[in-house]
Design a protein around this motif. Structure first.
Motif, PDB file in Angstrom:
ATOM      1  N   GLN A  82       9.246  51.894  52.257  1.00  0.00           N
ATOM      2  CA  GLN A  82       9.807  52.899  51.665  1.00  0.00           C
ATOM      3  C   GLN A  82      10.180  52.284  50.227  1.00  0.00           C
ATOM      4  OE1 GLN A  82      12.385  56.639  52.695  1.00  0.00           O
ATOM      5  NE2 GLN A  82      10.724  56.757  53.786  1.00  0.00           N
ATOM      6  N   VAL A  83      11.555  51.570  50.381  1.00  0.00           N
ATOM      7  CA  VAL A  83      12.098  50.331  49.274  1.00  0.00           C
ATOM      8  C   VAL A  83      11.067  49.936  48.736  1.00  0.00           C
ATOM      9  CG1 VAL A  83      13.058  47.906  49.071  1.00  0.00           C
ATOM     10  CG2 VAL A  83      14.215  49.909  50.600  1.00  0.00           C
ATOM     11  N   LEU A  84       9.656  49.430  48.997  1.00  0.00           N
ATOM     12  CA  LEU A  84       9.010  48.543  48.235  1.00  0.00           C
ATOM     13  C   LEU A  84       8.738  49.441  47.057  1.00  0.00           C
ATOM     14  CD1 LEU A  84       7.373  46.263  50.781  1.00  0.00           C
ATOM     15  CD2 LEU A  84       8.628  45.634  49.201  1.00  0.00           C
ATOM     16  N   TYR A  85       7.951  50.938  47.697  1.00  0.00           N
ATOM     17  CA  TYR A  85       7.221  51.588  47.189  1.00  0.00           C
ATOM     18  C   TYR A  85       8.178  52.292  45.937  1.00  0.00           C
ATOM     19  CZ  TYR A  85       3.057  51.481  49.879  1.00  0.00           C
ATOM     20  OH  TYR A  85       1.635  51.820  50.365  1.00  0.00           O
ATOM     21  N   TRP A  86       9.260  52.360  46.429  1.00  0.00           N
ATOM     22  CA  TRP A  86      10.399  52.847  44.876  1.00  0.00           C
ATOM     23  C   TRP A  86      11.060  51.353  44.312  1.00  0.00           C
ATOM     24  CZ3 TRP A  86      11.422  57.231  44.358  1.00  0.00           C
ATOM     25  CH2 TRP A  86      11.872  58.326  45.043  1.00  0.00           C
ATOM     26  N   ARG A  87      10.599  50.546  44.461  1.00  0.00           N
ATOM     27  CA  ARG A  87      10.366  49.318  43.515  1.00  0.00           C
ATOM     28  C   ARG A  87       9.120  49.594  42.296  1.00  0.00           C
ATOM     29  NH1 ARG A  87       8.219  44.827  42.499  1.00  0.00           N
ATOM     30  NH2 ARG A  87       9.000  43.508  41.287  1.00  0.00           N
ATOM     31  N   LEU A  88       8.038  50.025  42.879  1.00  0.00           N
ATOM     32  CA  LEU A  88       6.440  50.011  42.406  1.00  0.00           C
ATOM     33  C   LEU A  88       6.828  51.181  41.594  1.00  0.00           C
ATOM     34  CD1 LEU A  88       4.447  49.131  41.987  1.00  0.00           C
ATOM     35  CD2 LEU A  88       3.376  50.896  43.932  1.00  0.00           C
ATOM     36  N   PHE A 103       7.936  53.077  35.627  1.00  0.00           N
ATOM     37  CA  PHE A 103       8.075  54.009  34.911  1.00  0.00           C
ATOM     38  C   PHE A 103       9.102  52.589  34.026  1.00  0.00           C
ATOM     39  CE2 PHE A 103       6.402  57.100  37.969  1.00  0.00           C
ATOM     40  CZ  PHE A 103       5.749  57.800  36.992  1.00  0.00           C
ATOM     41  N   ASP A 104       9.832  51.800  34.630  1.00  0.00           N
ATOM     42  CA  ASP A 104      10.441  51.390  33.430  1.00  0.00           C
ATOM     43  C   ASP A 104      10.492  49.974  33.396  1.00  0.00           C
ATOM     44  OD1 ASP A 104      12.725  50.610  31.953  1.00  0.00           O
ATOM     45  OD2 ASP A 104      14.706  52.045  32.833  1.00  0.00           O
ATOM     46  N   PRO A 105      10.673  48.625  32.616  1.00  0.00           N
ATOM     47  CA  PRO A 105      10.182  47.680  32.987  1.00  0.00           C
ATOM     48  C   PRO A 105      11.081  46.875  33.434  1.00  0.00           C
ATOM     49  CG  PRO A 105       9.901  47.800  30.485  1.00  0.00           C
ATOM     50  CD  PRO A 105       9.266  49.456  31.632  1.00  0.00           C
ATOM     51  N   GLU A 106      12.737  47.061  33.406  1.00  0.00           N
ATOM     52  CA  GLU A 106      13.710  46.836  33.206  1.00  0.00           C
ATOM     53  C   GLU A 106      14.097  47.255  34.974  1.00  0.00           C
ATOM     54  OE1 GLU A 106      16.018  45.397  31.185  1.00  0.00           O
ATOM     55  OE2 GLU A 106      14.337  45.655  29.503  1.00  0.00           O
ATOM     56  N   GLU A 107      14.710  46.100  35.132  1.00  0.00           N
ATOM     57  CA  GLU A 107      15.115  45.774  36.612  1.00  0.00           C
ATOM     58  C   GLU A 107      15.966  46.855  37.301  1.00  0.00           C
ATOM     59  OE1 GLU A 107      15.903  41.806  37.834  1.00  0.00           O
ATOM     60  OE2 GLU A 107      14.184  41.128  37.478  1.00  0.00           O
ATOM     61  N   GLN A 108      15.726  47.634  38.851  1.00  0.00           N
ATOM     62  CA  GLN A 108      16.770  47.916  39.147  1.00  0.00           C
ATOM     63  C   GLN A 108      17.414  47.167  40.014  1.00  0.00           C
ATOM     64  OE1 GLN A 108      17.765  51.020  38.357  1.00  0.00           O
ATOM     65  NE2 GLN A 108      16.287  50.994  36.695  1.00  0.00           N
ATOM     66  N   VAL A 127      -1.486  45.703  37.688  1.00  0.00           N
ATOM     67  CA  VAL A 127      -2.666  46.673  36.938  1.00  0.00           C
ATOM     68  C   VAL A 127      -1.612  47.638  36.041  1.00  0.00           C
ATOM     69  CG1 VAL A 127      -4.968  47.538  37.160  1.00  0.00           C
ATOM     70  CG2 VAL A 127      -4.477  45.425  38.352  1.00  0.00           C
ATOM     71  N   PHE A 128      -1.687  48.225  36.519  1.00  0.00           N
ATOM     72  CA  PHE A 128      -0.747  49.592  36.276  1.00  0.00           C
ATOM     73  C   PHE A 128       0.187  48.961  35.315  1.00  0.00           C
ATOM     74  CE2 PHE A 128      -3.818  51.271  38.881  1.00  0.00           C
ATOM     75  CZ  PHE A 128      -5.181  51.766  39.228  1.00  0.00           C
ATOM     76  N   ALA A 129       1.283  48.226  35.422  1.00  0.00           N
ATOM     77  CA  ALA A 129       2.327  48.109  34.148  1.00  0.00           C
ATOM     78  C   ALA A 129       1.534  46.925  32.928  1.00  0.00           C
ATOM     79  CB  ALA A 129       3.644  47.700  35.154  1.00  0.00           C
ATOM     80  N   SER A 130       0.922  47.502  32.060  1.00  0.00           N
ATOM     81  CA  SER A 130       0.457  46.199  31.465  1.00  0.00           C
ATOM     82  C   SER A 130       0.807  46.651  29.801  1.00  0.00           C
ATOM     83  CB  SER A 130      -0.802  47.246  30.485  1.00  0.00           C
ATOM     84  OG  SER A 130      -1.155  48.629  30.399  1.00  0.00           O
ATOM     85  N   GLY A 131       2.504  46.254  29.937  1.00  0.00           N
ATOM     86  CA  GLY A 131       3.237  46.561  29.037  1.00  0.00           C
ATOM     87  C   GLY A 131       3.128  46.708  27.503  1.00  0.00           C
ATOM     88  N   SER A 132       3.889  46.394  26.317  1.00  0.00           N
ATOM     89  CA  SER A 132       3.112  46.737  25.448  1.00  0.00           C
ATOM     90  C   SER A 132       3.284  45.223  24.374  1.00  0.00           C
ATOM     91  CB  SER A 132       3.622  48.037  24.628  1.00  0.00           C
ATOM     92  OG  SER A 132       5.433  46.376  24.811  1.00  0.00           O
ATOM     93  N   GLY A 133       2.994  46.181  23.218  1.00  0.00           N
ATOM     94  CA  GLY A 133       3.137  44.604  21.763  1.00  0.00           C
ATOM     95  C   GLY A 133       1.646  44.306  22.366  1.00  0.00           C
TER      96      GLY A 133
END
Length: 478
Positions: free
Chosen positions: A20-26, A31-36, A110-116
Motif C-alpha cells: 500500500q505504501v508503494l501504491y500510495w506513493r505512485l 497527480f503531483d510531481p512534488e515529493e511527499q 510512462v504515465f507521468a509525462s511532465g510538461s514543457g
C-alpha cells in the motif's frame, strides 16, 4: 461490567502495508510531481528491505538505465502485470510487494509525462519505457502502440506475446488476452506519445543530425513530419525523409508477412505439372511404386515418376484503393499506402490508389513505392468523397474483376450523393469494401448513418485490425 471479547484483533500483514505504501506513493506522484517526504522515505525503506535498488524510486531514471545497472531485473519485468492464476491458489505476498515496486516504476515513467518542451532524447526514453510497460503486460514492445517494436533500446522478447508466470519470471502461464488491453491501453499510450511529439521543437531537432538520429520512428512522429514536410529543407528535410522511410520499411515488413501468410489461390489441376526435379513428389513416387520392391535385391524399381502441381488458378484483378487523407485518418493513410504497394507487387494484380480530402489525387503511378506516395500527400482539411468517386468510377472497366476498397470515417459533406454512387458500384458486380479504419490497434470511429446504410446494402464496414482487410483482399484476389 461487560464481558471482554476473547477474540484477538487480526494481526495486520506487513506485506500488505508495504504494498500500500508503494501504491500510495505512485498515485501521489502521478497527480503531483512534488515529493511527499513521508511516502518517499517509507517507500525507500520498503525497496531496500526487499533487496531492490533505490534507483526504482528515481523518476529521472529510465527502466533501461535501471536494467543496465541491475541486469538480473530484466526478466522480472517480462509479464510483470500479465493476468495469471496464483500458483496452487496461494498468494505469495512477499512476491506481490516486489512486483508492486517494479510495476510502480514502469507506470510512473510512462504515465507521468511532465510538461514543457520535449527533446529527442526524452521522447526516445519515453518510448523505451512504454516498451517495458508492454513487456510487463505480456506483449511485445510496440504491440499496444500500433503493432511494431517502437521502444529505443528495447528489443522484442521473441516469444510473440508468450505466456508469463504470475511471479513475473517470464516462464510458463497462459498467453494473455490482448483483446481488452489493446483497445483500452493502446489509445492512451498513443495519446501520450502524440502529446510528447507535439511538444518537441521538431524542426530544430531535425536540423541537428545527432539529435535526429535519436528519434525513434512512430505513427505520431510520422504524422508530424508529413504535416510539416513543406516547411522543411536541407538537412532537416533529408533527416525527415530518412525517418519516414525507416518507419515505412518497418511497417511494410510486418504487413508483407501478413499478406504472405494469408491463403492463396487453389491448385489448378487442369494444368499438367511441370516435370522438373524441384516439383518431384518423392513420397508419392515411392508409395506408387511399392509393388516393384525386390526383397532379394532390396531394391525399389521405379516405373513412373510423380510430380507436384504448382500452377494456381489466377485471374488478373483490379484493386482500387480510395483513402481519406483528412486529419482524422492519418494512421489509415500510412498503412494503406504501404498495403497498396505490397499488393502492387503481386502477380496479376492491377493496383490503383486515390487519396482525397476536398480534392482528389491519383497516386497510382507511385503506388509501388509507399515512401514516394506519402511525400505527395497533403494531410488535413475537410472531406468530400464525391471528388474521389469521380476518379474511381472510370477505373472500373470490368466490374466482376474489380474490388474497390474505400477507407474513411465517412463523415462526409454530400452523404446521400456519395452513398448512392457507392451502392451503384456494388450493384454493378464489383466488390465494394468500406473500411472504417486500417490501424494495427483497430481504433477508429465511423459515421453511424453510413454504417447502417452499408449494413443494409450487404457490405458491412470493416473497422478493426489491418489483418481483417488483408484477409478480405487475399480472398478476392487469389
Amino acid at each position: 461490567m461487560s464481558e471482554q471479547s476473547n477474540e484477538a484483533a487480526p494481526t495486520p500483514d506487513p506485506h500488505d502495508n508495504r504494498r500500500q505504501v508503494l501504491y500510495w506513493r505512485l498515485l501521489a506522484r502521478l497527480f503531483d510531481p512534488e515529493e511527499q517526504a513521508s511516502l518517499e522515505s517509507a517507500s525507500l525503506a520498503v525497496v531496500e528491505d526487499i533487496g531492490l535498488p533505490a534507483a526504482l524510486l528515481d523518476p529521472g531514471a529510465s527502466v533501461d538505465s535501471v536494467v543496465q545497472r541491475h541486469p538480473e531485473l530484466a526478466g522480472e519485468f517480462d509479464g510483470l502485470m500479465a493476468p495469471g492464476p496464483d500458483e496452487d491458489g496461494v498468494r505469495d505476498r512477499a512476491a506481490e510487494v516486489r512486483r508492486a515496486a517494479l510495476a510502480s516504476k514502469v507506470l510512473l515513467n510512462v504515465f507521468a509525462s511532465g510538461s514543457g518542451t520535449v527533446t529527442a532524447e526524452q521522447l526516445a526514453r519515453w518510448q523505451s519505457d512504454a516498451g517495458w510497460l508492454e513487456r510487463a503486460l505480456g506483449c511485445r514492445p510496440g504491440d499496444l502502440r500500433g503493432g511494431r517494436a517502437g521502444g529505443a533500446g528495447v528489443s522484442p522478447t521473441g516469444r510473440g506475446g508468450a505466456g508469463v508466470s504470475p511471479t513475473g519470471t517470464g516462464v510458463g502461464g497462459p498467453t494473455p488476452d490482448l483483446s481488452r488491453l489493446i483497445p483500452e491501453i493502446g489509445p492512451e499510450l498513443g495519446s501520450i506519445e502524440a502529446g510528447l511529439v507535439k511538444r518537441m521543437h521538431l524542426r530544430e531537432v531535425l536540423a541537428d543530425p545527432a539529435l535526429a538520429s535519436r528519434l525513434t520512428p512512430s505513427m505520431s512522429l510520422i504524422e508530424q513530419l508529413l504535416r510539416d514536410k513543406d516547411n522543411l529543407s536541407g538537412v532537416a528535410l533529408a533527416n525527415a525523409k530518412a525517418l519516414i522511410r525507416r518507419y515505412v520499411d518497418e511497417v511494410a515488413q510486418v504487413l508483407r508477412t501478413q499478406v504472405e501468410k494469408s491463403t492463396v489461390g487453389d491448385i489448378d489441376r487442369s494444368v499438367p505439372p511441370k516435370r522438373v526435379f524441384r516439383n518431384l513428389d518423392i513420397d508419392r513416387t515411392i508409395w506408387k511404386n511399392l509393388t516393384n520392391w525386390d526383397p532379394q535385391e532390396e531394391r525399389l524399381y521405379v516405373d513412373r515418376l510423380y510430380y507436384r502441381h504448382t500452377s494456381r488458378k489466377t485471374t488478373p484483378q483490379r484493386l482500387i484503393v480510395v483513402v481519406d487523407q483528412s486529419g482524422s485518418m492519418v494512421d489509415s493513410m500510412v498503412n494503406c499506402t504501404i498495403l497498396a504497394s505490397i499488393f502492387a507487387g503481386l502477380p496479376k494484380v492491377d493496383v490503383h490508389l486515390i487519396a482525397y480530402d476536398t480534392q482528389a489525387l491519383d497516386l497510382t503511378p507511385w503506388s509501388h513505392d509507399p515512401f514516394e506516395t506519402l511525400l505527395r500527400t497533403k494531410l488535413g482539411g475537410g472531406t468530400d468523397g464525391t471528388v474521389a468517386m469521380a476518379l474511381a468510377q472510370p477505373k472500373i472497366a470490368e466490374p466482376r474483376n474489380t474490388v474497390v476498397v474505400w477507407i474513411s470515417d465517412f463523415y462526409e459533406w454530400r452523404t446521400e450523393e456519395l452513398f448512392d454512387s457507392m451502392a451503384a458500384i456494388h450493384r454493378s458486380g464489383a466488390k465494394f469494401i468500406p473500411v472504417g479504419s486500417v490501424t494495427s490497434a483497430g481504433r477508429g470511429s465511423v459515421n453511424p448513418w453510413f454504417r447502417e446504410k452499408f449494413k443494409d446494402l450487404g457490405t458491412p464496414v470493416i473497422s478493426g485490425h489491418i489483418k481483417k482487410l488483408v484477409h478480405e483482399l487475399k480472398t478476392f484476389l487469389t
